[in-house]
Design a protein around this motif. Structure first.
Motif, PDB file in Angstrom:
ATOM      1  N   UNK A 247       0.854  -1.193   0.000  1.00  0.00           N
ATOM      2  CA  UNK A 247       0.000   0.000   0.000  1.00  0.00           C
ATOM      3  C   UNK A 247       0.884   1.235   0.000  1.00  0.00           C
ATOM      4  N   UNK A 248       0.765   2.044  -1.068  1.00  0.00           N
ATOM      5  CA  UNK A 248       1.608   3.227  -1.205  1.00  0.00           C
ATOM      6  C   UNK A 248       1.314   4.233  -0.106  1.00  0.00           C
ATOM      7  N   UNK A 249       2.337   4.914   0.336  1.00  0.00           N
ATOM      8  CA  UNK A 249       2.213   5.891   1.416  1.00  0.00           C
ATOM      9  C   UNK A 249       1.657   7.205   0.882  1.00  0.00           C
ATOM     10  N   UNK A 250       0.751   7.799   1.635  1.00  0.00           N
ATOM     11  CA  UNK A 250       0.254   9.142   1.351  1.00  0.00           C
ATOM     12  C   UNK A 250       0.819  10.067   2.420  1.00  0.00           C
ATOM     13  N   UNK A 251       1.698  10.974   2.017  1.00  0.00           N
ATOM     14  CA  UNK A 251       2.414  11.821   2.975  1.00  0.00           C
ATOM     15  C   UNK A 251       1.593  13.051   3.344  1.00  0.00           C
ATOM     16  N   UNK A 252       1.392  13.224   4.643  1.00  0.00           N
ATOM     17  CA  UNK A 252       0.650  14.365   5.180  1.00  0.00           C
ATOM     18  C   UNK A 252       1.627  15.241   5.963  1.00  0.00           C
ATOM     19  N   UNK A 253       1.713  16.501   5.601  1.00  0.00           N
ATOM     20  CA  UNK A 253       2.535  17.463   6.334  1.00  0.00           C
ATOM     21  C   UNK A 253       1.626  18.413   7.097  1.00  0.00           C
ATOM     22  N   UNK A 254       1.767  18.430   8.417  1.00  0.00           N
ATOM     23  CA  UNK A 254       1.037  19.386   9.253  1.00  0.00           C
ATOM     24  C   UNK A 254       1.987  20.550   9.498  1.00  0.00           C
ATOM     25  N   UNK A 255       1.700  21.686   8.880  1.00  0.00           N
ATOM     26  CA  UNK A 255       2.612  22.830   8.902  1.00  0.00           C
ATOM     27  C   UNK A 255       2.264  23.753  10.066  1.00  0.00           C
ATOM     28  N   UNK A 256       3.100  23.740  11.086  1.00  0.00           N
ATOM     29  CA  UNK A 256       2.874  24.555  12.280  1.00  0.00           C
ATOM     30  C   UNK A 256       3.521  25.927  12.109  1.00  0.00           C
TER      31      UNK A 256
ATOM     32  N   UNK B 255      10.491  22.676   5.602  1.00  0.00           N
ATOM     33  CA  UNK B 255       9.751  23.045   4.401  1.00  0.00           C
ATOM     34  C   UNK B 255       9.973  22.055   3.259  1.00  0.00           C
ATOM     35  N   UNK B 256      11.081  21.342   3.263  1.00  0.00           N
ATOM     36  CA  UNK B 256      11.288  20.323   2.231  1.00  0.00           C
ATOM     37  C   UNK B 256      10.244  19.224   2.332  1.00  0.00           C
ATOM     38  N   UNK B 257       9.909  18.829   3.565  1.00  0.00           N
ATOM     39  CA  UNK B 257       8.881  17.803   3.757  1.00  0.00           C
ATOM     40  C   UNK B 257       7.501  18.323   3.354  1.00  0.00           C
ATOM     41  N   UNK B 258       7.271  19.614   3.570  1.00  0.00           N
ATOM     42  CA  UNK B 258       6.012  20.214   3.109  1.00  0.00           C
ATOM     43  C   UNK B 258       5.954  20.170   1.589  1.00  0.00           C
ATOM     44  N   UNK B 259       7.048  20.517   0.967  1.00  0.00           N
ATOM     45  CA  UNK B 259       7.127  20.552  -0.497  1.00  0.00           C
ATOM     46  C   UNK B 259       6.860  19.168  -1.109  1.00  0.00           C
ATOM     47  N   UNK B 260       7.267  18.121  -0.416  1.00  0.00           N
ATOM     48  CA  UNK B 260       7.139  16.764  -0.955  1.00  0.00           C
ATOM     49  C   UNK B 260       5.839  16.068  -0.543  1.00  0.00           C
ATOM     50  N   UNK B 261       5.011  16.733   0.244  1.00  0.00           N
ATOM     51  CA  UNK B 261       3.815  16.077   0.787  1.00  0.00           C
ATOM     52  C   UNK B 261       2.721  15.953  -0.269  1.00  0.00           C
ATOM     53  N   UNK B 262       1.846  14.979  -0.047  1.00  0.00           N
ATOM     54  CA  UNK B 262       0.657  14.819  -0.886  1.00  0.00           C
ATOM     55  C   UNK B 262      -0.493  15.676  -0.368  1.00  0.00           C
ATOM     56  N   UNK B 263      -0.550  15.857   0.941  1.00  0.00           N
ATOM     57  CA  UNK B 263      -1.543  16.719   1.580  1.00  0.00           C
ATOM     58  C   UNK B 263      -0.833  17.601   2.594  1.00  0.00           C
TER      59      UNK B 263
END
Length: 319
Positions: free
Chosen positions: A1-10, A59-67
């Motif tokens: 099951x492919x991962x869907x990356x969620x970034x919670x930007x605080x 911010x790199x993780x935000x840039x790469x997130x799906x949501x």
């Protein structure tokens, strides 16, 4: 099951509860594909409650997130340009961008809400309207779904929005199961009017939650307004008024939403024919079920089942 990356930007001044809602709902579970990371411009984030948090991503993780989810923050100030640039980039790449409460101001500053409908906490809807005239602000809703851009009203409405996203991604069955674990309503109809300051209830007034729970156990039965009012021990007029004060909607509209939710769960989790599903959820006939599905979901019961009635591991959401 492919991962869907969620970034919670605080952002600085983030509201702790707004941060916790998506972190809890999109927590990694065997039946869901989410991988959630708390992200920030700087590693340490000051919250509005006076304590700080350490973010695991930048911010790199935000840039790469799906949501990307932006929780509320206070005071409401313009976020740094680096944050706004990343949000605009994420949106330009077609990724899903979400705000909870005053997080809508960050999306608006990034230009993401221009030409769209959006909402925020009822205390700040006027400020959002005045500051961003290109945004159509919906004042009396719990959340707004504009496809890949979603916004919620104040604080706990973030629960409603995140469960809505779960329902969109993985179906009503999984969303309802997670909602039960949170002891939260799988779906609430109504609007922010129920949160606007109102006169204190008269002594002796009691919640209608018992009647709503009673109705949910009897959706297949003919639950008319007189039946519901009788169970609550109220006149129909008083019942309608009290129901609207508590839920922001009418009894019959709430009942229709509950029946559609039950129908969705039956379509996902059973092989019952459509006419049996219609009967068991209280919508009577397959024709009536199809009519309400088309109006509410813009699809048919058969197409919905084909999409969500999938054996084995949960499907991944669209990136």
């Amino acid at each position: 099951m492919a991962v869907h990356r969620v970034a919670v930007l605080a952002l600085d001044g983030a509201t702790p509860l707004d941060l916790a809602i998506p972190a809890q709902i999109f927590n990694a579970r065997p039946e869901t594909p989410y991988e959630t990371t708390l992200c920030a411009l700087d590693a340490q984030v000051a919250t509005s409650a006076g304590f700080s948090l350490v973010a695991g991503g930048g911010l790199d993780e935000v840039r790469d997130a799906d949501t990307v989810i932006v929780p509320g923050f206070e005071p409401i100030v313009r976020p740094p340009d680096a944050v706004l640039d990343v949000l605009a980039e994420v949106r330009a790449r077609g990724r899903r961008t979400v705000s909870i409460c005053t997080g809508a101001f960050a999306l608006a500053e990034a230009g993401i809400l221009d030409g769209l409908h959006a909402t925020t906490h009822w205390r700040h809807v006027g400020e959002l309207e005045r500051g961003f005239p290109a945004v159509t602000v919906d004042r009396d809703v719990l959340y707004v779904d504009q496809g890949d851009v979603l916004t919620s009203a104040g604080v706990c409405c973030g629960i409603d929005l995140c469960l809505h996203i779960l329902r969109r991604d993985l179906g009503a069955g999984i969303a309802n199961e997670i909602a039960r674990g949170l002891v939260a309503a799988p779906h609430r109809d109504g609007g922010q009017a129920q949160y606007v300051p109102a006169p204190v209830a008269v002594a002796g007034d009691a919640s209608l939650s018992a009647t709503r729970a009673w109705a949910l156990e009897r959706l297949a039965e003919p639950l008319t307004l007189p039946v519901l009012a009788r169970h609550a021990g109220l006149s129909q007029r008083t019942f309608i008024r009290r129901f609207g004060e508590e839920t922001g909607t009418t009894p019959l509209r709430w009942l229709l939403g509950a029946r559609l939710g039950r129908a969705r769960e039956l379509l996902e989790t059973t092989d019952q024919p459509v006419d049996r599903v219609a009967s068991d959820c209280g919508l009577g006939t397959a024709t009536n079920l199809r009519l309400h599905f088309r109006r509410a979901l813009d699809t048919t019961p058969t197409a919905y089942r084909r999409t969500f009635r999938t054996p084995g591991p949960a499907r991944r959401p669209s990136p």
